[in-house]
Design a protein around this motif. Sequence first.
Motif, mmCIF file in Angstrom:
data_model
loop_
_atom_site.group_PDB
_atom_site.id
_atom_site.type_symbol
_atom_site.label_atom_id
_atom_site.label_comp_id
_atom_site.label_asym_id
_atom_site.label_seq_id
_atom_site.Cartn_x
_atom_site.Cartn_y
_atom_site.Cartn_z
ATOM 1 N N ILE A 58 28.484 34.422 44.012
ATOM 2 C CA ILE A 58 29.443 34.619 42.930
ATOM 3 C C ILE A 58 29.648 36.094 42.589
ATOM 4 N N LEU A 59 28.587 36.886 42.617
ATOM 5 C CA LEU A 59 28.674 38.258 42.111
ATOM 6 C C LEU A 59 28.885 39.330 43.170
ATOM 7 N N SER A 103 38.333 33.444 41.337
ATOM 8 C CA SER A 103 39.301 34.197 42.149
ATOM 9 C C SER A 103 40.634 34.388 41.416
ATOM 10 N N SER A 104 40.881 33.586 40.374
ATOM 11 C CA SER A 104 42.125 33.718 39.610
ATOM 12 C C SER A 104 42.006 34.728 38.466
ATOM 13 N N LEU A 105 40.829 35.296 38.247
ATOM 14 C CA LEU A 105 40.633 36.193 37.111
ATOM 15 C C LEU A 105 41.561 37.407 37.096
ATOM 16 N N PRO A 106 41.913 38.013 38.241
ATOM 17 C CA PRO A 106 42.819 39.160 38.160
ATOM 18 C C PRO A 106 44.191 38.811 37.579
ATOM 19 N N LEU A 107 44.531 37.534 37.547
ATOM 20 C CA LEU A 107 45.816 37.106 36.984
ATOM 21 C C LEU A 107 45.726 36.886 35.478
ATOM 22 N N LYS A 108 44.509 36.938 34.925
ATOM 23 C CA LYS A 108 44.295 36.694 33.502
ATOM 24 C C LYS A 108 43.914 38.012 32.821
ATOM 25 N N LEU A 132 34.409 27.981 32.844
ATOM 26 C CA LEU A 132 33.399 27.855 33.902
ATOM 27 C C LEU A 132 32.575 26.578 33.719
ATOM 28 N N LEU A 133 32.233 26.259 32.480
ATOM 29 C CA LEU A 133 31.488 25.020 32.228
ATOM 30 C C LEU A 133 32.329 23.785 32.566
ATOM 31 N N LEU A 164 34.620 28.808 42.192
ATOM 32 C CA LEU A 164 35.070 29.959 42.981
ATOM 33 C C LEU A 164 36.576 30.148 42.867
ATOM 34 N N LEU A 165 37.313 29.067 42.833
ATOM 35 C CA LEU A 165 38.762 29.143 42.669
ATOM 36 C C LEU A 165 39.108 29.755 41.306
ATOM 37 N N TYR A 166 38.411 29.308 40.267
ATOM 38 C CA TYR A 166 38.662 29.867 38.937
ATOM 39 C C TYR A 166 38.351 31.366 38.920
#
Length: 163
Positions: free
Chosen positions: A69-70, A131-136, A117-118, A127-129
């Motif tokens: 993850i990290l 990977s979407s962080l740069p869009l948030k 995440l929970l 992992l999909l969530y």
Amino acid sequence: FLAAGVCLCHQGPAADSCFEAVMERLRGLWLPGFPLAMHGIALFHTLLQESDPEVLAHFSNIGADFTMILTKPWLTLFARWLPLRHFVDLLPFLQQEGLIGILAITLVMLLYHRWFLLGCEDLEETLLYLSSLPLKPPPEHFMEMCTAALPTLRSRVALLAPV
């Protein structure tokens, strides 16, 4: 990613100086065997256990390993988790704080996204969530939150293992 971010912030000798300073501070992230990342992951596991054992237990239950993850966000200095304009803002913080700064950013990001995440039912969804962080957008007052976490992280890390 680091070089691109530095070039967006600085030009000429200032860019070289910034790049060299961040590289010197965080070189262990990219050395063979990733020694700084492995050390940081062990520290982060303990810090998350103390900060939010529920998230740690959830990651364990779905088979999520912090190495998985990290590693990408850390090796890219969070370009994998943040929109570009926020990534650029992190560079002076990371230059100053090194591994403690990485731990602070990681903790703030995971705790900010904890409910999502929970809600992830398996590793693939997690992992999909992530990977979407740069869009948030990151949390409001993100850098202030990271800075506020530093004294506690410094004291905890000093007790766990010197950095």
